[in-house]
Design a protein around this motif. Structure first.
Motif, PDB file in Angstrom:
ATOM      1  N   UNK A 131       0.270  -1.344  -0.158  1.00 23.72           N
ATOM      2  CA  UNK A 131       0.053  -0.079   0.537  1.00 23.72           C
ATOM      3  C   UNK A 131       0.884   1.057   0.233  1.00 23.72           C
ATOM      4  N   UNK A 132       2.300   1.216   0.145  1.00 20.02           N
ATOM      5  CA  UNK A 132       3.237   2.145   0.004  1.00 20.02           C
ATOM      6  C   UNK A 132       3.445   2.876  -1.382  1.00 20.02           C
ATOM      7  N   UNK A 184       4.059   7.624  -9.205  1.00 16.11           N
ATOM      8  CA  UNK A 184       3.166   7.846 -10.302  1.00 16.11           C
ATOM      9  C   UNK A 184       4.171   8.081 -11.022  1.00 16.11           C
ATOM     10  N   UNK A 185       5.037   8.936 -11.083  1.00 17.63           N
ATOM     11  CA  UNK A 185       4.900  10.113 -12.339  1.00 17.63           C
ATOM     12  C   UNK A 185       5.174   9.436 -13.190  1.00 17.63           C
ATOM     13  N   UNK A 186       6.739   8.261 -12.332  1.00 17.02           N
ATOM     14  CA  UNK A 186       7.243   6.970 -12.456  1.00 17.02           C
ATOM     15  C   UNK A 186       6.054   6.538 -14.091  1.00 17.02           C
ATOM     16  N   UNK A 231     -10.633   9.875   4.223  1.00 21.78           N
ATOM     17  CA  UNK A 231     -10.651   9.086   5.065  1.00 21.78           C
ATOM     18  C   UNK A 231     -11.434   7.770   3.786  1.00 21.78           C
ATOM     19  N   UNK A 232     -12.389   8.085   3.324  1.00 18.06           N
ATOM     20  CA  UNK A 232     -13.118   7.338   2.961  1.00 18.06           C
ATOM     21  C   UNK A 232     -13.017   6.670   2.168  1.00 18.06           C
ATOM     22  N   UNK A 233     -12.624   7.756   0.894  1.00 19.09           N
ATOM     23  CA  UNK A 233     -11.818   7.542  -0.400  1.00 19.09           C
ATOM     24  C   UNK A 233     -10.659   7.077  -0.861  1.00 19.09           C
ATOM     25  N   UNK A 234      -9.578   7.572   0.213  1.00 19.01           N
ATOM     26  CA  UNK A 234      -8.605   7.735  -0.739  1.00 19.01           C
ATOM     27  C   UNK A 234      -8.040   5.892  -0.791  1.00 19.01           C
ATOM     28  N   UNK A 235      -8.173   5.308   0.361  1.00 19.10           N
ATOM     29  CA  UNK A 235      -8.178   3.428   0.139  1.00 19.10           C
ATOM     30  C   UNK A 235      -8.532   3.255  -1.230  1.00 19.10           C
ATOM     31  N   UNK A 277      -5.292   2.388  -7.801  1.00 18.58           N
ATOM     32  CA  UNK A 277      -4.161   2.814  -8.464  1.00 18.58           C
ATOM     33  C   UNK A 277      -3.202   1.779  -8.949  1.00 18.58           C
ATOM     34  N   UNK A 278      -2.932   0.622  -7.112  1.00 18.92           N
ATOM     35  CA  UNK A 278      -2.483  -0.148  -7.414  1.00 18.92           C
ATOM     36  C   UNK A 278      -2.113  -1.651  -7.940  1.00 18.92           C
TER      37      UNK A 278
END
Length: 386
Positions: free
Chosen positions: A33-34, A40-42, A317-321, A327-328
């Motif tokens: 999760x890190x 991201x830019x890469x 807190x709701x949407x970031x995870x 994205x991962x």
């Protein structure tokens, strides 16, 4: 008694070992999760470079089942993404590539200044962006003439499919801001309102907070499981339209509150239907109808959610995870070493189109999916740098 006690010890030990083994297996399989903004830019640079290298001639027509000019909507969406990438990674080659595209097409549209097709108008989003950087009149002449022609006609029922909302609506918004003219805002709303509540009885379902792609999918049409048909990328186009318009129009614009509520409702509707692996299915309410990973819709939902977090509109807190999980998933599962994006549904209007969708499947057009990915990635980058 001793024998019974002995077997109890064995069973307890077995249970402990089994639980530890399962926990260990889950730990190995779970994606990290890190994520960092540099990673991201890469990914954005890699996927974009793949495309720019593959298409060095920005004016080259596109061939699938027939020839099409390269200023159609598919390529226009790519340039929307490229201009977003240019904001966070101001590489001169991106700007030059976009300007060359405009020059090759003489800053015009596929069917001229009297086209009513929003697909033709999508290129205007980038033309207007490039004009703001270097205000050369020819860059916006045709697109402004076209939108003025639409307004003068008095006809507001052109957006009969929800993709059109994204292709055309931000052009109206940007012209309204650039010209300080509410006429563009008001006409934009009339067209949006027609799509939302009038076309086919209304393409927006307030109950589910999702959009039918066009009148062909309004009930009684159903998916195989009996649910309504909500196409992932179609709803993604609405997300992108609302984000881009809300990013442009003034805080006191007359219809801003409605756009904002529609955006929030759509974001909320997407939360419980994200796949366990982080993607969304092509059919949002029928996971078994051409189910599986799909990148373009997922990228557009990431775009909308990350933007909302960055603007303080959505609860982080709701949407970031949810955003990070998606994205991962795209980063780990969709990007080829070359920069090609897999799990991309080809063009169409419903789940069955552009199938099969797999890691190695080649969509009929590679450009719009990359544009969606660049839009999503730039907002994730901003989110991580907050």
């Amino acid at each position: 008694m001793k024998k019974t006690k002995h077997w109890c010890y064995i069973l307890v030990l077995f249970a402990i070992v089994t639980i530890a083994g399962c926990a260990s297996a889950k730990q190995v399989k779970a994606p990290s999760q890190n994520i960092s903004s540099s990673q991201v830019l890469q990914s954005l640079r890699l996927t974009n470079r793949y495309f720019m290298d593959k298409w060095p001639d920005t004016g080259k027509p596109i061939y699938t089942n027939r020839w099409r000019p390269s200023n159609i909507w598919t390529r226009a969406v790519y340039y929307e993404g490229l201009m977003a990438l240019y904001q966070i990674d101001p590489d001169q080659s991106y700007y030059n590539y976009a300007v060359d595209w405009g020059n090759k097409h003489k800053w015009g549209m596929r069917n001229g200044v009297e086209t009513r097709n929003a697909d033709d108008q999508a290129c205007g989003q980038t033309y207007l962006d490039l004009y703001e950087i270097d205000p050369q009149p020819q860059r916006i002449k045709d697109i402004k003439d076209n939108i003025d022609f639409i307004i003068q006609s008095g006809k507001v029922d052109d957006w009969t499919w929800i993709d059109a909302i994204q292709m055309g609506m931000p052009v109206f918004a940007k012209l309204g801001v650039m010209n300080n003219d509410k006429t563009y805002f008001e006409y934009m709303y009339k067209m949006y309102h027609h799509s939302k509540v009038i076309e086919g009885g209304g393409l927006y379902n307030k109950a589910d907070k999702l959009w039918w792609r066009d009148k062909d999918f309004v009930p009684p049409y159903q998916e195989p499981n009996g649910q309504d048909c909500y196409w992932s990328r179609g709803n993604g186009w609405v997300v992108a339209a609302l984000v881009r318009v809300l990013d442009l129009i003034p805080q006191d614009e007359a219809h801003r509150a409605e756009y904002l509520q529609d955006y929030k409702d759509l974001m909320e509707a997407l939360l419980p239907i994200q796949r366990a692996d982080g993607f969304w299915n092509v059919s949002l309410h029928d996971a078994n109808h051409f189910g599986g990973r799909e990148t373009s819709g997922t990228a557009l939902f990431v775009y909308g959610m990350a933007w909302g977090i960055n603007k303080g509109i959505l609860d982080e807190k709701t949407y970031r995870p949810v955003v990070e999980k998606a994205w991962i998933a795209m980063s780990n599962e969709a990007i080829h070493p070359s920069g090609f994006l897999g799990f991309m549904q080809g063009t169409g209007k419903e789940p069955k189109d552009g199938q099969p969708v797999s890691f190695s499947s080649m969509p009929d057009f590679e450009d719009y999916g990359l544009g969606c990915f660049l839009l999503g990635g730039t907002e994730v980058y901003k989110m991580l740098n907050k």
